[in-house]
Structure formats: C-alpha cells, structure tokens
Design a protein around this motif. Sequence first.
Motif, PDB file in Angstrom:
ATOM      1  N   PRO A 172     -34.044  36.557  19.738  1.00  0.00           N
ATOM      2  CA  PRO A 172     -33.613  37.831  19.091  1.00  0.00           C
ATOM      3  C   PRO A 172     -34.624  39.004  19.334  1.00  0.00           C
ATOM      4  O   PRO A 172     -35.832  38.854  19.177  1.00  0.00           O
ATOM      5  CB  PRO A 172     -34.004  37.362  17.582  1.00  0.00           C
ATOM      6  N   GLY A 173     -34.042  40.103  19.663  1.00  0.00           N
ATOM      7  CA  GLY A 173     -34.816  41.467  19.949  1.00  0.00           C
ATOM      8  C   GLY A 173     -35.109  41.560  21.271  1.00  0.00           C
ATOM      9  O   GLY A 173     -35.808  42.620  21.667  1.00  0.00           O
ATOM     10  N   GLU A 174     -34.870  40.480  22.202  1.00  0.00           N
ATOM     11  CA  GLU A 174     -35.281  40.682  23.874  1.00  0.00           C
ATOM     12  C   GLU A 174     -34.438  41.774  24.409  1.00  0.00           C
ATOM     13  O   GLU A 174     -33.464  41.941  23.871  1.00  0.00           O
ATOM     14  CB  GLU A 174     -35.089  39.103  24.573  1.00  0.00           C
ATOM     15  N   ARG A 175     -34.796  42.278  25.353  1.00  0.00           N
ATOM     16  CA  ARG A 175     -33.922  43.181  26.275  1.00  0.00           C
ATOM     17  C   ARG A 175     -32.648  42.742  26.624  1.00  0.00           C
ATOM     18  O   ARG A 175     -32.615  41.644  27.033  1.00  0.00           O
ATOM     19  CB  ARG A 175     -34.888  43.744  27.536  1.00  0.00           C
ATOM     20  N   LEU A 176     -31.875  43.686  26.463  1.00  0.00           N
ATOM     21  CA  LEU A 176     -30.439  43.098  26.673  1.00  0.00           C
ATOM     22  C   LEU A 176     -30.142  43.908  27.962  1.00  0.00           C
ATOM     23  O   LEU A 176     -30.267  44.622  28.389  1.00  0.00           O
ATOM     24  CB  LEU A 176     -29.187  43.313  25.426  1.00  0.00           C
ATOM     25  N   VAL A 177     -29.112  43.042  28.556  1.00  0.00           N
ATOM     26  CA  VAL A 177     -28.577  43.446  30.028  1.00  0.00           C
ATOM     27  C   VAL A 177     -26.938  43.368  29.918  1.00  0.00           C
ATOM     28  O   VAL A 177     -26.441  42.350  29.183  1.00  0.00           O
ATOM     29  CB  VAL A 177     -29.073  42.501  31.152  1.00  0.00           C
ATOM     30  N   PRO A 178     -25.998  44.426  30.418  1.00  0.00           N
ATOM     31  CA  PRO A 178     -24.582  44.460  30.350  1.00  0.00           C
ATOM     32  C   PRO A 178     -24.027  43.074  30.626  1.00  0.00           C
ATOM     33  O   PRO A 178     -24.764  42.633  31.746  1.00  0.00           O
ATOM     34  CB  PRO A 178     -24.371  45.765  30.978  1.00  0.00           C
ATOM     35  N   CYS A 179     -23.103  42.623  30.030  1.00  0.00           N
ATOM     36  CA  CYS A 179     -22.392  41.596  30.489  1.00  0.00           C
ATOM     37  C   CYS A 179     -21.708  41.614  31.795  1.00  0.00           C
ATOM     38  O   CYS A 179     -21.325  40.552  32.369  1.00  0.00           O
ATOM     39  CB  CYS A 179     -21.519  40.977  29.421  1.00  0.00           C
ATOM     40  N   HIS A 180     -21.447  42.832  32.198  1.00  0.00           N
ATOM     41  CA  HIS A 180     -20.843  42.852  33.431  1.00  0.00           C
ATOM     42  C   HIS A 180     -21.801  43.324  34.611  1.00  0.00           C
ATOM     43  O   HIS A 180     -21.415  43.302  35.821  1.00  0.00           O
ATOM     44  CB  HIS A 180     -19.887  44.175  33.465  1.00  0.00           C
ATOM     45  N   ALA A 181     -23.072  43.285  34.471  1.00  0.00           N
ATOM     46  CA  ALA A 181     -24.242  43.408  35.553  1.00  0.00           C
ATOM     47  C   ALA A 181     -23.903  42.029  36.299  1.00  0.00           C
ATOM     48  O   ALA A 181     -23.384  41.091  36.424  1.00  0.00           O
ATOM     49  CB  ALA A 181     -25.428  43.534  34.831  1.00  0.00           C
ATOM     50  N   PRO A 182     -24.488  42.087  37.652  1.00  0.00           N
ATOM     51  CA  PRO A 182     -24.725  41.124  38.598  1.00  0.00           C
ATOM     52  C   PRO A 182     -25.323  39.782  37.660  1.00  0.00           C
ATOM     53  O   PRO A 182     -26.055  40.044  37.002  1.00  0.00           O
ATOM     54  CB  PRO A 182     -25.675  41.783  39.784  1.00  0.00           C
ATOM     55  N   ARG A 183     -24.954  38.735  38.111  1.00  0.00           N
ATOM     56  CA  ARG A 183     -25.286  37.581  37.538  1.00  0.00           C
ATOM     57  C   ARG A 183     -26.892  37.247  37.317  1.00  0.00           C
ATOM     58  O   ARG A 183     -27.507  36.973  36.577  1.00  0.00           O
ATOM     59  CB  ARG A 183     -24.801  36.239  38.251  1.00  0.00           C
ATOM     60  N   ALA A 184     -27.578  37.544  38.334  1.00  0.00           N
ATOM     61  CA  ALA A 184     -28.901  37.555  38.616  1.00  0.00           C
ATOM     62  C   ALA A 184     -29.735  38.775  37.409  1.00  0.00           C
ATOM     63  O   ALA A 184     -30.862  38.297  37.200  1.00  0.00           O
ATOM     64  CB  ALA A 184     -29.529  37.948  40.141  1.00  0.00           C
ATOM     65  N   GLU A 185     -28.889  39.562  37.160  1.00  0.00           N
ATOM     66  CA  GLU A 185     -29.418  40.359  36.007  1.00  0.00           C
ATOM     67  C   GLU A 185     -29.232  40.072  34.611  1.00  0.00           C
ATOM     68  O   GLU A 185     -29.824  40.651  33.712  1.00  0.00           O
ATOM     69  CB  GLU A 185     -29.112  41.906  36.518  1.00  0.00           C
ATOM     70  N   ARG A 186     -28.038  39.529  34.694  1.00  0.00           N
ATOM     71  CA  ARG A 186     -27.509  38.924  33.111  1.00  0.00           C
ATOM     72  C   ARG A 186     -28.464  38.189  32.443  1.00  0.00           C
ATOM     73  O   ARG A 186     -29.204  37.385  33.193  1.00  0.00           O
ATOM     74  CB  ARG A 186     -26.078  38.485  33.083  1.00  0.00           C
ATOM     75  N   PHE A 187     -27.991  37.874  31.023  1.00  0.00           N
ATOM     76  CA  PHE A 187     -28.749  36.667  30.606  1.00  0.00           C
ATOM     77  C   PHE A 187     -28.472  35.225  31.280  1.00  0.00           C
ATOM     78  O   PHE A 187     -27.496  35.283  31.679  1.00  0.00           O
ATOM     79  CB  PHE A 187     -28.029  36.440  29.053  1.00  0.00           C
ATOM     80  N   PRO A 188     -29.585  34.474  31.432  1.00  0.00           N
ATOM     81  CA  PRO A 188     -29.499  33.488  32.399  1.00  0.00           C
ATOM     82  C   PRO A 188     -28.631  32.277  32.088  1.00  0.00           C
ATOM     83  O   PRO A 188     -29.124  31.210  31.577  1.00  0.00           O
ATOM     84  CB  PRO A 188     -30.931  32.995  32.567  1.00  0.00           C
TER      85      PRO A 188
END
Length: 259
Positions: A172-188
């Motif tokens: 919780p509180g970690e940097r969020l990445v858009p769900c439509h971003a490239p897979r390598a950038e999204r939550f793993p």
Amino acid sequence: MPSFPVALRALTLPFAALLALSSAPVARAAEPAPPKGFVALSDVDPTIVQEMRYATAHNFTGHRVDGYRRPVCLLTRPAAKALRAAQRVVLRRGYTLKVYDCYRPRRAVADFVAWAKDLGDERMKEEFYPRVEKSRLFEDGYIAEKSGHSRGSTMDVTLVRLPVRPTRPYVPGERLVPCHAPRAERFPDNSVDMGTGFDCFDTLAHTLDPRVQGAQRVHRLLLKSVLENAGFRNLAEEWWHYTLREEPFPDTYFDFPVR
C-alpha cells in the motif's frame, strides 16, 4: 439500623451486578451461511490459482472490501465443475487458470457503490481508472448497484503460463502505474499479457477491442474459446469476466460473507 459495612455492601451490590453485565459477551446476530449448492473452488480443483484481490488492498478501492473474510473462491457447484473442465484444457496447453474474484456478497457491491460516490477518494486512480473521471463510473457502467457475481456463478479469470511464478505482494502506497501501460511497466502480475491489467476501467479492456493485437489478442481469444466451450459466456466489456450460461440461481443475489 444496619452497621456501616453492611450498608456499604448493600450500596455496592447493584454496581457489581452492573459490572458483571457489562463484561458479559454480547450475542451477535448469526450471519447467513452459504446455501446448499455452493462449494470452495479448491475442493473441486486445487490446481486453479487463486489471487482474490478484494480480500486485499490491491484493488480499485484501495481497501479490503466488506464481506471478504478470507481470500478464497466460492462458487456454485456447477460453475466450479465447469471451470475444472476448462482447467483440464488449458493445462494441456501449458497454462493454468487463475481467478481474481468469484462469488461476491451484496455487501461488497454496496461497498463498491459507497466508494464510487466518495469522489474525494482517488488513491488508486492512477492504476485502475487513469483515463476515466470517477464521477462517471456509474454512467459508464464500471460500477453498478447489482453484480452477477452475487449469484455465485460468475468469476474473474485469467491465464498463467506454467510453471507458475508467484506474484509479489502489493505494498500500500507504492507508486502506481496505469493498467493500460505496457506489461513490463504495470504491476507485475504473473498472468500472461492480456493487454491491460485486471479491473482496468478502460475501453482497452473490452474483450475484442481492435487495438489489442498480437500475443495479447491470442491470449484473450484462447481464454474466451476455452471458457465458452466449457459453458460460460463473456462480458464483452471485460476480458476477465465470465458467467456460467446455465447458472443455478439466475435471480438470487446472496449476501453471506466469503469465509
């Protein structure tokens, strides 16, 4: 006339009784239990991976959703058996199914609705609805007053390549990445690349969106064909959402907790 100690004891008796009453356990109203016909998915097929997002803070609300006491998948028995049949197919192709959500209590849906009406709470916007204003979540159909999940034969599901590598815990509180971003950038997430993350409030999550091509489209179509052959139908706006066509409780919305 009574002596002072006797009078004192008489005065303190009501207080002692009141103290005993206040410390007695309070009876709680019995919570509804799962009706006959519901099962734990793990009892029907323990090989299907479970990552129950609403029992954690890693979902669009940012909190553990009301009604999820345990991170387990509950389904009607026919839905669980049909999912087991689909699992046998994907295992032969080098994948396993993974569920994010299964039966969802009505109280959880009410929690979603209350969250959607609180326009000031946008802590998870950057990941789950970066291109949609929260004030439009009802109008655009991302949040509704009722959910087919509450009938017990709907699940949110994806594919994971074998061998399964665990998904790291969300912090919780970690940097969020858009769900439509490239897979390598999204939550793993350990699932295959479906073009968006799970619960992505975006038109790119529509199952047959023409912008989704290559391996992403192959994965979506594989999931769709296998589950449809097993007796499910897909919700066109969400690549992960499937409902058993012959569901046993088509008009009943349950509210027992997930436990």
